[in-house]
Scaffold this motif. Structure first.
Motif, mmCIF file in Angstrom:
data_model
loop_
_atom_site.group_PDB
_atom_site.id
_atom_site.type_symbol
_atom_site.label_atom_id
_atom_site.label_comp_id
_atom_site.label_asym_id
_atom_site.label_seq_id
_atom_site.Cartn_x
_atom_site.Cartn_y
_atom_site.Cartn_z
ATOM 1 N N PRO A 198 0.804 -1.232 0.000
ATOM 2 C CA PRO A 198 0.000 0.000 0.000
ATOM 3 C C PRO A 198 0.832 1.275 0.000
ATOM 4 C CG PRO A 198 -0.161 -1.111 2.129
ATOM 5 C CD PRO A 198 0.554 -2.045 1.211
ATOM 6 N N ASN A 199 2.030 1.250 0.555
ATOM 7 C CA ASN A 199 2.830 2.477 0.638
ATOM 8 C C ASN A 199 3.849 2.602 -0.487
ATOM 9 O OD1 ASN A 199 1.487 3.218 3.007
ATOM 10 N ND2 ASN A 199 2.818 1.860 4.194
ATOM 11 N N TYR A 200 3.636 1.821 -1.531
ATOM 12 C CA TYR A 200 4.567 1.856 -2.659
ATOM 13 C C TYR A 200 3.863 2.386 -3.896
ATOM 14 C CZ TYR A 200 7.922 -0.808 0.050
ATOM 15 O OH TYR A 200 8.818 -1.197 1.006
ATOM 16 N N LYS A 201 4.665 2.980 -4.770
ATOM 17 C CA LYS A 201 4.139 3.491 -6.035
ATOM 18 C C LYS A 201 4.275 2.379 -7.082
ATOM 19 C CE LYS A 201 6.475 6.626 -8.599
ATOM 20 N NZ LYS A 201 7.248 7.853 -8.677
ATOM 21 N N LEU A 202 3.192 2.105 -7.794
ATOM 22 C CA LEU A 202 3.266 1.102 -8.863
ATOM 23 C C LEU A 202 3.923 1.755 -10.080
ATOM 24 C CD1 LEU A 202 2.491 -1.782 -9.843
ATOM 25 C CD2 LEU A 202 0.354 -0.789 -10.671
ATOM 26 N N LEU A 203 5.162 1.372 -10.369
ATOM 27 C CA LEU A 203 5.899 1.980 -11.490
ATOM 28 C C LEU A 203 5.413 1.431 -12.822
ATOM 29 C CD1 LEU A 203 9.732 2.098 -10.775
ATOM 30 C CD2 LEU A 203 8.101 3.984 -10.819
ATOM 31 N N ASP A 204 5.172 0.121 -12.847
ATOM 32 C CA ASP A 204 4.784 -0.519 -14.099
ATOM 33 C C ASP A 204 4.116 -1.845 -13.787
ATOM 34 O OD1 ASP A 204 4.530 -0.910 -16.785
ATOM 35 O OD2 ASP A 204 6.644 -1.398 -17.157
ATOM 36 N N SER A 205 3.120 -2.221 -14.592
ATOM 37 C CA SER A 205 2.568 -3.570 -14.476
ATOM 38 C C SER A 205 2.012 -3.989 -15.828
ATOM 39 C CB SER A 205 1.490 -3.639 -13.400
ATOM 40 O OG SER A 205 0.281 -3.141 -13.894
ATOM 41 N N PHE A 206 2.148 -5.252 -16.141
ATOM 42 C CA PHE A 206 1.648 -5.760 -17.416
ATOM 43 C C PHE A 206 1.541 -7.278 -17.355
ATOM 44 C CE2 PHE A 206 5.904 -7.153 -18.425
ATOM 45 C CZ PHE A 206 6.717 -6.195 -17.830
ATOM 46 N N THR A 207 0.753 -7.839 -18.251
ATOM 47 C CA THR A 207 0.674 -9.294 -18.360
ATOM 48 C C THR A 207 1.566 -9.726 -19.508
ATOM 49 O OG1 THR A 207 -1.246 -9.217 -19.825
ATOM 50 C CG2 THR A 207 -1.675 -9.365 -17.460
ATOM 51 N N PHE A 208 1.984 -10.987 -19.474
ATOM 52 C CA PHE A 208 3.003 -11.443 -20.414
ATOM 53 C C PHE A 208 2.934 -12.963 -20.531
ATOM 54 C CE2 PHE A 208 7.386 -12.944 -21.141
ATOM 55 C CZ PHE A 208 7.639 -12.298 -22.335
ATOM 56 N N GLY A 209 3.403 -13.495 -21.668
ATOM 57 C CA GLY A 209 3.608 -14.941 -21.793
ATOM 58 C C GLY A 209 2.541 -15.648 -22.592
ATOM 59 N N LYS A 210 2.684 -16.963 -22.635
ATOM 60 C CA LYS A 210 1.774 -17.769 -23.426
ATOM 61 C C LYS A 210 0.354 -17.636 -22.889
ATOM 62 C CE LYS A 210 2.274 -22.129 -20.898
ATOM 63 N NZ LYS A 210 3.149 -22.080 -19.781
ATOM 64 N N LYS A 211 -0.619 -17.745 -23.778
ATOM 65 C CA LYS A 211 -2.014 -17.624 -23.356
ATOM 66 C C LYS A 211 -2.495 -18.970 -22.808
ATOM 67 C CE LYS A 211 -3.219 -13.638 -25.829
ATOM 68 N NZ LYS A 211 -3.499 -12.533 -24.952
ATOM 69 N N VAL A 212 -3.089 -18.923 -21.634
ATOM 70 C CA VAL A 212 -3.642 -20.151 -21.056
ATOM 71 C C VAL A 212 -5.112 -19.925 -20.706
ATOM 72 C CG1 VAL A 212 -1.487 -21.092 -20.137
ATOM 73 C CG2 VAL A 212 -2.821 -19.525 -18.762
ATOM 74 N N ARG A 213 -5.873 -20.998 -20.777
ATOM 75 C CA ARG A 213 -7.301 -20.851 -20.565
ATOM 76 C C ARG A 213 -7.658 -20.824 -19.083
ATOM 77 N NH1 ARG A 213 -10.665 -20.984 -24.436
ATOM 78 N NH2 ARG A 213 -9.344 -22.276 -25.725
ATOM 79 N N TYR A 214 -8.484 -19.887 -18.747
ATOM 80 C CA TYR A 214 -9.041 -19.777 -17.407
ATOM 81 C C TYR A 214 -10.049 -20.911 -17.226
ATOM 82 C CZ TYR A 214 -11.168 -17.384 -13.421
ATOM 83 O OH TYR A 214 -11.622 -17.067 -12.183
ATOM 84 N N TYR A 215 -10.239 -21.378 -15.979
ATOM 85 C CA TYR A 215 -11.281 -22.389 -15.762
ATOM 86 C C TYR A 215 -12.401 -21.772 -14.939
ATOM 87 C CZ TYR A 215 -12.812 -27.186 -16.425
ATOM 88 O OH TYR A 215 -13.473 -28.292 -16.863
ATOM 89 N N ASN A 216 -13.601 -21.810 -15.483
ATOM 90 C CA ASN A 216 -14.768 -21.238 -14.815
ATOM 91 C C ASN A 216 -15.014 -21.929 -13.475
ATOM 92 O OD1 ASN A 216 -17.809 -21.442 -14.222
ATOM 93 N ND2 ASN A 216 -17.634 -19.681 -15.597
ATOM 94 N N PRO A 217 -15.064 -21.171 -12.368
ATOM 95 C CA PRO A 217 -15.195 -21.780 -11.038
ATOM 96 C C PRO A 217 -16.453 -22.648 -10.864
ATOM 97 C CG PRO A 217 -14.664 -19.439 -10.854
ATOM 98 C CD PRO A 217 -14.946 -19.701 -12.302
ATOM 99 N N LEU A 218 -17.557 -22.253 -11.481
ATOM 100 C CA LEU A 218 -18.780 -23.052 -11.347
ATOM 101 C C LEU A 218 -18.632 -24.404 -12.040
ATOM 102 C CD1 LEU A 218 -21.519 -20.314 -11.934
ATOM 103 C CD2 LEU A 218 -20.867 -21.401 -9.775
#
Ligand SMILES: [Zn+2]
Length: 258
Positions: free
Chosen positions: A165-185
Motif C-alpha cells: 500500500p505504501n509503494y508506487k506502482l511503477l509498471d505492471s503488465f501481463t506477459f507470456g503464453k495464453k492459457v485458458r481460465y477455468y470457470n469456477p462453477l
C-alpha cells in the motif's frame, strides 16, 4: 501444513532455461536502470537468478536445498518469511512465481521481509489471475486434494497492489503464453460429478509431470489418468465459455519516500 517435502522432492531439473527464455528476457529488460544489487526471494532452481547474476550483484534465497544446488550466485537456504540479512540491503527485491505457493501466515511474513530488505524497488511476477483449482490432484492414500504445482492462491493487479500500500506502482503488465481460465462453477461441478483420476487436464501430456508427492502425507505416486466422458464434456464446455489470458502478471513497485 508444512510443504517442505513437496519442494525437496520436486523435479527442479525439469525447469529449463529454454522454456523460460522469453520471460527471463522480459524480466531483464524491465529492471530499472539504477539497480545494481538484487535479492531474488524464492529463486527455485535459479533459471532467472543465474542470468541476473551475469549483470547484477545477486543474492538468492530459497528454502529448498535441492533447488539451490542449481544456483550459481550468492545463496542462502532460508524460508522467505525470515531472511537473515540486514534492512535495505538491496536496490531491488525480486520475487518470481513465489507468492502463489505460500500459506497465509508465510505470505504475510514474506511481504514484510521483501519490504524490509528493499532499498528502492520491488519486482514481483505471479501467474495472472489464475484459477489454481484447475490443476487439482487427489492423493490416493489420504484423499487430500491439491493443486499439482502447489499453487494456493491467485493474484490480479489489484490484489498485488494491496500487498504494497505504501509503494508506487511503477509498471505492471501481463506477459507470456495464453492459457485458458477455468470457470469456477464448472470446476465445482467437475469436482462433484467426476472421479479425480479423470482430472488430468488434456494439455498435461508429459508422463514425467504426472509423478507427484502429496504435501499432506508425503506419499509419492504417479497420477494416473482415466478417461471420463462427463469430465471431457465439462472441459469442452469450459473451452467454449472461458477466455485465454496471458500466463504471467509482472508488477514493479517503488518505495514512496515522501
Ligand atoms: Zn496424501
Amino acid at each position: 501444513m508444512d510443504n517442505k517435502i513437496f519442494y525437496e522432492k520436486f523435479d527442479w531439473a525439469s525447469f529449463k532455461y529454454e522454456a523460460l527464455k522469453p520471460k527471463v528476457e522480459k524480466v531483464i529488460s524491465s529492471i530499472p536502470d539504477d539497480v545494481n544489487s538484487i535479492l531474488d526471494v524464492g529463486c527455485g532452481n535459479g533459471i532467472i537468478t543465474n542470468v541476473l547474476g551475469k549483470n547484477y550483484d545477486v543474492t538468492a534465497v530459497d528454502r529448498s536445498e535441492e533447488a539451490l544446488s542449481f544456483v550459481e550466485t550468492n545463496k542462502i537456504n532460508s524460508s522467505a518469511d525470515n531472511i537473515p540479512l540486514e534492512d535495505k540491503s538491496f536496490d531491488m527485491v525480486f520475487s518470481s512465481e513465489l507468492l502463489e505457493h505460500l500459506p497465509d501466515e508465510v505470505l504475510v511474513g514474506t511481504i514484510e521481509e521483501i519490504k524490509r530488505l528493499s532499498k528502492k524497488y520491488i519486482f514481483i511476477t505471479v501467474p495472472n489471475a489464475e484459477n489454481p483449482d484447475k490443476l487439482l490432484i487427489k492423493c490416493p492414500k489420504c484423499n487430500y486434494i491439491y493443486n499439482s504445482p502447489n499453487h494456493l492462491r491467485s493474484f490480479n493487479i489489484k490484489k498485488l497492489k494491496s500487498l504494497f500500500p505504501n509503494y508506487k506502482l511503477l509498471d505492471s503488465f501481463t506477459f507470456g503464453k495464453k492459457v485458458r481460465y477455468y470457470n469456477p462453477l464448472l470446476l465445482n461441478l467437475k469436482k462433484k460429478l467426476t472421479p479425480a483420476n479423470s482430472w488430468i487436464p488434456y494439455f498435461w501430456v508429459e508422463k514425467a509431470k504426472r509423478n507427484t508427492t502429496c504435501p499432506k502425507c508425503e506419499n509419492e505416486f504417479e497420477n494416473k489418468y482415466k478417461f471420463n466422458p462427463i469430465t471431457t464434456a465439462i472441459d469442452t464446455l469450459n473451452v467454449i465459455i472461458s477466455p485465454k489470458k496471458d500466463y504471467w502478471l509482472f508488477a514493479i513497485f517503488e518505495i514512496n519516500n515522501k
